[in-house]
Write a protein that holds these residues in place. Structure first.
Motif, short mmCIF file in Angstrom:
data_model
loop_
_atom_site.label_atom_id
_atom_site.label_comp_id
_atom_site.label_asym_id
_atom_site.label_seq_id
_atom_site.Cartn_x
_atom_site.Cartn_y
_atom_site.Cartn_z
N ILE A 31 0.85 -1.21 0.00
CA ILE A 31 0.00 0.00 0.00
C ILE A 31 0.87 1.24 0.00
O ILE A 31 0.60 2.23 -0.70
CB ILE A 31 -0.97 -0.02 1.20
CG1 ILE A 31 -2.06 -1.07 0.97
CG2 ILE A 31 -1.61 1.35 1.41
CD1 ILE A 31 -2.88 -1.40 2.19
N GLY A 32 1.99 1.21 0.79
CA GLY A 32 2.92 2.34 0.81
C GLY A 32 3.58 2.57 -0.53
O GLY A 32 3.80 3.71 -0.95
N GLU A 33 3.90 1.47 -1.23
CA GLU A 33 4.59 1.58 -2.52
C GLU A 33 3.64 1.94 -3.66
O GLU A 33 3.95 2.78 -4.51
CB GLU A 33 5.27 0.24 -2.84
CG GLU A 33 6.42 -0.11 -1.91
CD GLU A 33 6.92 -1.53 -2.15
OE1 GLU A 33 6.27 -2.27 -2.92
OE2 GLU A 33 7.95 -1.89 -1.56
N ASN A 60 -1.83 5.70 9.10
CA ASN A 60 -0.62 6.09 8.40
C ASN A 60 -0.81 6.38 6.91
O ASN A 60 -0.26 7.36 6.40
CB ASN A 60 0.45 4.99 8.56
CG ASN A 60 0.89 4.84 10.00
OD1 ASN A 60 1.73 5.59 10.48
ND2 ASN A 60 0.32 3.87 10.71
N THR A 61 -1.55 5.53 6.22
CA THR A 61 -1.82 5.76 4.80
C THR A 61 -3.29 5.50 4.54
O THR A 61 -3.65 4.53 3.87
CB THR A 61 -0.96 4.82 3.92
OG1 THR A 61 -1.19 3.46 4.34
CG2 THR A 61 0.51 5.14 4.03
N PRO A 62 -4.17 6.33 5.09
CA PRO A 62 -5.61 6.05 5.01
C PRO A 62 -6.10 5.87 3.57
O PRO A 62 -5.74 6.63 2.68
CB PRO A 62 -6.25 7.26 5.68
CG PRO A 62 -5.21 8.30 5.75
CD PRO A 62 -3.89 7.59 5.78
N VAL A 63 -6.89 4.82 3.39
CA VAL A 63 -7.44 4.47 2.09
C VAL A 63 -8.73 3.70 2.35
O VAL A 63 -8.84 2.99 3.35
CB VAL A 63 -6.42 3.62 1.29
CG1 VAL A 63 -6.08 2.33 2.01
CG2 VAL A 63 -6.92 3.31 -0.11
N ILE A 119 -15.95 7.95 -1.24
CA ILE A 119 -16.01 8.34 0.16
C ILE A 119 -14.75 9.09 0.55
O ILE A 119 -13.64 8.58 0.43
CB ILE A 119 -16.20 7.10 1.07
CG1 ILE A 119 -17.53 6.42 0.71
CG2 ILE A 119 -16.16 7.48 2.53
CD1 ILE A 119 -17.75 5.09 1.38
N PRO A 120 -14.89 10.33 1.04
CA PRO A 120 -13.70 11.11 1.45
C PRO A 120 -12.93 10.41 2.56
O PRO A 120 -13.51 9.90 3.51
CB PRO A 120 -14.32 12.43 1.95
CG PRO A 120 -15.67 12.50 1.32
CD PRO A 120 -16.13 11.09 1.21
N ILE A 121 -11.61 10.41 2.44
CA ILE A 121 -10.75 9.72 3.40
C ILE A 121 -10.97 10.20 4.83
O ILE A 121 -10.99 9.41 5.76
CB ILE A 121 -9.26 9.92 3.02
CG1 ILE A 121 -8.95 9.18 1.72
CG2 ILE A 121 -8.34 9.45 4.13
CD1 ILE A 121 -9.12 7.68 1.81
N GLU A 122 -11.18 11.50 5.00
CA GLU A 122 -11.31 12.02 6.37
C GLU A 122 -12.50 11.44 7.11
O GLU A 122 -12.54 11.41 8.34
CB GLU A 122 -11.38 13.55 6.37
CG GLU A 122 -12.56 14.15 5.62
CD GLU A 122 -12.26 14.41 4.15
OE1 GLU A 122 -13.04 15.15 3.52
OE2 GLU A 122 -11.25 13.88 3.63
N LYS A 123 -13.49 10.94 6.36
CA LYS A 123 -14.66 10.35 7.01
C LYS A 123 -14.43 8.91 7.44
O LYS A 123 -15.25 8.32 8.12
CB LYS A 123 -15.87 10.41 6.08
CG LYS A 123 -16.34 11.84 5.83
CD LYS A 123 -17.65 11.87 5.09
CE LYS A 123 -18.14 13.30 4.91
NZ LYS A 123 -19.45 13.36 4.25
N LEU A 124 -13.31 8.34 7.03
CA LEU A 124 -13.04 6.94 7.34
C LEU A 124 -12.14 6.77 8.55
O LEU A 124 -12.00 5.68 9.08
CB LEU A 124 -12.36 6.27 6.14
CG LEU A 124 -13.15 6.30 4.84
CD1 LEU A 124 -12.33 5.67 3.73
CD2 LEU A 124 -14.48 5.59 5.00
#
Length: 360
Positions: A31-33, A60-63, A119-124
């Motif tokens: 996911i980071g790469e 760390n890497t929200p998705v 869906i916006p990341i900030e809502k997750l």
């Protein structure tokens, strides 16, 4: 399993599978790469607990993450924890841990991945969820990249408030309907209701059979009020929240001086849902002597809006909708607001307080 899931998206016009991972540690690295737009992840995965993997991803890497879950008691419990940590949604594997007939849920998985993109990341992100349970490890991961981003459009509608004369001494019932994003939204609401609440609560959460029991048990464990999966024929009591079992419409009937739960698996799904918010609202709407507080929260579609019209025609009703600002999916609340029958539009953190305003 990873090959089967990848093949689902082979001919999709806007989705490309850019990688797969065998376990949680490898998933975090890839996911980071690769920086995917959406991830599908199994609720049984080696090397690193699935809950811990999801927690790391969201911090760390929200998705957006769509979980795949076995139809087991433990699988259901872990899925509920995944929802708390920020997973968008889940799909039940039809054949258990190693599901050779995964093709049966192909369309559902594709649909939920498409929805996850919007869906916006900030809502997750996880909002202050206290999880102290030990959890079992998790098993497959597919990392999905979407070629084109389709931005969601949200329309704000100013509701026409139609609050009638409200008698706080009359008998009341609270009705809650929710779908995608609902488990976390319900936690925000139910855990803030006081033990002394002077009304029963009926809840429809769109969810497959087997998962509603785990949701009820989880909420009961962390709430002041009693929360349980509804049972056919039981007497409805104040201070208790009853969650409709997956696969059953929840209705109500009067028996003498009390009301009882009716569970119906014969009436067809309404708009693809059983339980359906519309069916619950229509059933309870028969009893004009009860004042109702109807709450519609995050979810795709318009379930609840037709039922709200039926409720408003049959006695005193206060309608509350979750705001676009806090909804994971602003579908069901938006449809309710567009009926012009919603009295209050509030953020999820304020819904419990708003309910109590009409009960005390």
């Amino acid at each position: 399993m990873r090959k089967v899931i990848s093949d689902f998206f082979k001919d999709h016009p806007s989705i490309e599978v850019i990688g797969t991972a065998r376990n949680g540690k490898e998933a975090i690295k890839k996911i980071g790469e690769l920086k995917p737009d959406v991830v599908t992840m199994d609720v049984e995965m080696p090397e690193l607990s699935g809950i811990e993997t999801l927690k790391w991803i969201m911090e760390n890497t929200p998705v957006p993450v769509v979980m795949l879950s076995s139809f087991t008691e433990n699988g259901a419990q872990q899925t509920m924890l995944a929802m708390e940590y920020g997973a968008v949604d889940f799909v039940t594997k039809p054949g258990g841990t190693i599901s050779l007939d995964l093709h049966k849920v192909k369309d559902e998985l594709i649909h939920k991945v498409e929805l996850a993109l919007k869906i916006p990341i900030e809502k997750l992100r996880k909002h202050g969820s206290n999880i102290n349970q030990s959890v079992k490890t998790l098993q497959h991961d597919s990392t999905i990249h979407l070629k084109e981003k389709d931005m969601i459009t949200e329309t704000k509608t100013t509701p026409k408030f139609q609050i009638k004369k409200w008698n706080k001494a009359s008998d009341k019932i609270v009705l809650i309907g929710t779908s995608t994003g609902g488990p976390r939204a319900l936690q925000h609401v139910i855990t803030k209701l006081p033990e002394s609440i002077s009304a029963p609560i009926l809840i429809v959460q769109h969810m497959p059979p087997g998962f509603t029991k785990s949701l009820a048990e989880r909420l009961n464990h962390i709430s002041k009020i009693r929360v349980k999966e509804a049972e056919h024929g039981e007497v409805i009591e104040s201070g208790t929240a009853y969650i409709a079992p997956g696969g059953f419409h929840i209705k109500m009937k009067k028996n003498g001086h009390h009301y009882e739960i009716v569970l119906d698996d014969k009436e067809p799904p309404r708009s693809g849902h059983r339980p359906s918010v519309d069916v619950m609202f229509e059933s309870v709407g028969q009893y004009a002597e009860l004042d109702k507080i109807a709450v519609i929260m995050t979810g795709m579609g318009n379930d609840g809006s037709k039922g709200l019209m039926a409720l408003k025609e049959s006695g005193n009703v206060i309608a509350i909708a979750e705001s676009a600002e806090t909804c994971i999916v602003f579908g069901m609340p938006k449809a309710a607001i567009e009926t012009k029958l919603v009295d209050e539009v509030v953020n999820v953190d304020k819904i419990a307080e708003t309910i109590m305003k009409y009960l005390v």
